[in-house]
Design a protein around this motif. Structure first.
Motif, PDB file in Angstrom:
ATOM      1  N   PHE A 162      36.147  19.633 -17.729  1.00  0.00           N
ATOM      2  CA  PHE A 162      35.164  18.775 -17.077  1.00  0.00           C
ATOM      3  C   PHE A 162      34.665  17.687 -18.032  1.00  0.00           C
ATOM      4  N   GLU A 163      35.314  17.585 -19.191  1.00  0.00           N
ATOM      5  CA  GLU A 163      34.914  16.585 -20.170  1.00  0.00           C
ATOM      6  C   GLU A 163      35.209  15.178 -19.648  1.00  0.00           C
ATOM      7  N   GLU A 164      34.247  14.299 -19.780  1.00  0.00           N
ATOM      8  CA  GLU A 164      34.433  12.928 -19.315  1.00  0.00           C
ATOM      9  C   GLU A 164      35.484  12.192 -20.136  1.00  0.00           C
ATOM     10  N   SER A 165      35.753  12.692 -21.332  1.00  0.00           N
ATOM     11  CA  SER A 165      36.733  12.027 -22.200  1.00  0.00           C
ATOM     12  C   SER A 165      38.171  12.288 -21.757  1.00  0.00           C
ATOM     13  N   ILE A 166      38.373  13.270 -20.880  1.00  0.00           N
ATOM     14  CA  ILE A 166      39.716  13.595 -20.401  1.00  0.00           C
ATOM     15  C   ILE A 166      40.116  12.603 -19.317  1.00  0.00           C
ATOM     16  N   ASP A 167      41.177  11.854 -19.581  1.00  0.00           N
ATOM     17  CA  ASP A 167      41.670  10.882 -18.607  1.00  0.00           C
ATOM     18  C   ASP A 167      42.598  11.581 -17.613  1.00  0.00           C
ATOM     19  N   PHE A 168      42.342  11.379 -16.338  1.00  0.00           N
ATOM     20  CA  PHE A 168      43.084  12.075 -15.287  1.00  0.00           C
ATOM     21  C   PHE A 168      44.582  11.785 -15.369  1.00  0.00           C
ATOM     22  N   GLU A 169      44.942  10.519 -15.495  1.00  0.00           N
ATOM     23  CA  GLU A 169      46.359  10.154 -15.529  1.00  0.00           C
ATOM     24  C   GLU A 169      47.024  10.634 -16.815  1.00  0.00           C
ATOM     25  N   ALA A 170      46.294  10.561 -17.923  1.00  0.00           N
ATOM     26  CA  ALA A 170      46.847  11.023 -19.196  1.00  0.00           C
ATOM     27  C   ALA A 170      47.122  12.521 -19.150  1.00  0.00           C
ATOM     28  N   CYS A 171      46.223  13.270 -18.511  1.00  0.00           N
ATOM     29  CA  CYS A 171      46.438  14.710 -18.365  1.00  0.00           C
ATOM     30  C   CYS A 171      47.660  14.971 -17.494  1.00  0.00           C
ATOM     31  N   GLY A 172      47.824  14.194 -16.431  1.00  0.00           N
ATOM     32  CA  GLY A 172      48.993  14.346 -15.575  1.00  0.00           C
ATOM     33  C   GLY A 172      50.286  14.110 -16.330  1.00  0.00           C
ATOM     34  N   GLN A 173      50.264  13.160 -17.246  1.00  0.00           N
ATOM     35  CA  GLN A 173      51.452  12.888 -18.053  1.00  0.00           C
ATOM     36  C   GLN A 173      51.761  14.063 -18.977  1.00  0.00           C
ATOM     37  N   ILE A 174      50.721  14.707 -19.489  1.00  0.00           N
ATOM     38  CA  ILE A 174      50.918  15.893 -20.328  1.00  0.00           C
ATOM     39  C   ILE A 174      51.573  17.010 -19.517  1.00  0.00           C
ATOM     40  N   LEU A 175      51.084  17.229 -18.309  1.00  0.00           N
ATOM     41  CA  LEU A 175      51.629  18.292 -17.463  1.00  0.00           C
ATOM     42  C   LEU A 175      53.105  18.063 -17.157  1.00  0.00           C
ATOM     43  N   LEU A 176      53.495  16.810 -17.057  1.00  0.00           N
ATOM     44  CA  LEU A 176      54.873  16.481 -16.708  1.00  0.00           C
ATOM     45  C   LEU A 176      55.807  16.490 -17.912  1.00  0.00           C
ATOM     46  N   SER A 177      55.267  16.189 -19.083  1.00  0.00           N
ATOM     47  CA  SER A 177      56.138  15.956 -20.239  1.00  0.00           C
ATOM     48  C   SER A 177      56.116  17.047 -21.303  1.00  0.00           C
ATOM     49  N   VAL A 178      55.073  17.870 -21.349  1.00  0.00           N
ATOM     50  CA  VAL A 178      54.990  18.915 -22.377  1.00  0.00           C
ATOM     51  C   VAL A 178      55.523  20.227 -21.804  1.00  0.00           C
ATOM     52  N   PRO A 179      56.638  20.735 -22.335  1.00  0.00           N
ATOM     53  CA  PRO A 179      57.222  21.972 -21.788  1.00  0.00           C
ATOM     54  C   PRO A 179      56.373  23.194 -22.114  1.00  0.00           C
ATOM     55  N   LEU A 180      56.348  24.130 -21.200  1.00  0.00           N
ATOM     56  CA  LEU A 180      55.624  25.381 -21.397  1.00  0.00           C
ATOM     57  C   LEU A 180      56.610  26.520 -21.653  1.00  0.00           C
ATOM     58  N   PRO A 181      56.185  27.525 -22.422  1.00  0.00           N
ATOM     59  CA  PRO A 181      57.048  28.698 -22.617  1.00  0.00           C
ATOM     60  C   PRO A 181      57.349  29.378 -21.280  1.00  0.00           C
ATOM     61  N   ASP A 182      58.508  29.973 -21.190  1.00  0.00           N
ATOM     62  CA  ASP A 182      58.923  30.727 -20.006  1.00  0.00           C
ATOM     63  C   ASP A 182      59.106  29.833 -18.780  1.00  0.00           C
ATOM     64  N   SER A 183      59.504  28.583 -19.008  1.00  0.00           N
ATOM     65  CA  SER A 183      59.832  27.706 -17.882  1.00  0.00           C
ATOM     66  C   SER A 183      61.192  28.109 -17.307  1.00  0.00           C
ATOM     67  N   HIS A 184      61.390  27.818 -16.027  1.00  0.00           N
ATOM     68  CA  HIS A 184      62.639  28.171 -15.351  1.00  0.00           C
ATOM     69  C   HIS A 184      63.183  26.974 -14.580  1.00  0.00           C
ATOM     70  N   GLU A 185      64.430  27.097 -14.173  1.00  0.00           N
ATOM     71  CA  GLU A 185      65.011  26.087 -13.305  1.00  0.00           C
ATOM     72  C   GLU A 185      64.300  26.133 -11.955  1.00  0.00           C
ATOM     73  N   ALA A 186      64.165  24.982 -11.339  1.00  0.00           N
ATOM     74  CA  ALA A 186      63.495  24.915 -10.040  1.00  0.00           C
ATOM     75  C   ALA A 186      64.240  25.754  -9.008  1.00  0.00           C
ATOM     76  N   GLY A 187      63.476  26.447  -8.182  1.00  0.00           N
ATOM     77  CA  GLY A 187      64.059  27.240  -7.114  1.00  0.00           C
ATOM     78  C   GLY A 187      64.517  28.622  -7.517  1.00  0.00           C
ATOM     79  N   THR A 188      64.293  29.008  -8.769  1.00  0.00           N
ATOM     80  CA  THR A 188      64.765  30.318  -9.228  1.00  0.00           C
ATOM     81  C   THR A 188      63.655  31.351  -9.348  1.00  0.00           C
ATOM     82  N   ILE A 189      62.387  30.917  -9.201  1.00  0.00           N
ATOM     83  CA  ILE A 189      61.279  31.852  -9.380  1.00  0.00           C
ATOM     84  C   ILE A 189      60.064  31.366  -8.598  1.00  0.00           C
TER      85      ILE A 189
END
Length: 206
Positions: free
Chosen positions: A171-198
């Protein structure tokens, strides 16, 4: 019987009989009450008002038996307005609660409406990397995969490993909505899978 009556008497007698017949609805046109419907009319029957008694009782039983939840409130609406509201436990009509995953419903409805709009080129099967102004490791996932929790992006079960993806919960005002969206799209998370497999509920894919 009538032959022994004079002309005036017979006229009065017939007038009385006609008045009696008309008063009983025997073919007279003065009766303002409509005839009972035989089901073949063109006027559709009025829809009965929805009865939420069983739903309310179910919620009340749930609250009475729950050791986790203290209250529930809900509202049912349609195009004409509010159909029903009810509160249980410690909830009142003024209780403010987080929408949380309830927001998924209008979000998906908006996407579906956008896809059906003839003036829009949006498609639920189009990779999000072709829609957003930035790219990333999850750019090949589609909106349909994201909202069905089958994108292969780890869901809430892996929240402890989210790292920078936790920006979405800030809820921090310093967090930019679009910048956060870019992080979600570009930073890989552990235990990721191919789409449609889980199926993995919630989290960054939303």
């Amino acid at each position: 019987m009538f032959s022994s009556l004079g002309p005036l008497s017979r006229l009065l007698m017939f007038s009385a009989i006609l008045a009696l017949v008309a008063g009983c609805g025997g073919g007279g046109s003065g009766n303002s009450s409509p005839p009972p419907s035989n089901g073949g009319g063109t006027t559709p029957p009025t829809d009965p008002k929805p009865d939420f008694t069983e739903v309310d009782e179910t919620f009340q039983t749930f609250i009475d038996d729950s050791i986790v939840f203290d209250g529930i409130s809900y509202v049912v609406v349609d195009a004409t307005g509010t159909l029903h509201t009810a509160t249980f436990g410690d909830h009142t009509a003024d209780t403010v609660v987080m929408l949380a995953s309830t927001s998924k419903v209008p979000a998906v409805m908006t996407l579906m409406a956008l896809e059906e709009d003839s003036d829009s080129s949006f498609s639920m099967s189009q990779p999000i990397g072709e829609v957003l102004p930035f790219n990333g490791v999850y750019a090949d996932r589609t909106p349909a995969q994201l909202v069905s929790n089958t994108s292969g992006i780890p869901g809430l079960r892996q929240l402890g490993l989210y790292g920078p993806h936790l920006c979405q919960f800030s809820f921090e005002e310093s967090i930019d909505f679009e910048a956060c969206g870019q992080i979600l799209l570009s930073v890989p998370l552990p235990d990721s899978h191919e789409a449609g497999t889980i199926f993995d509920y919630g989290g960054s894919q939303w």
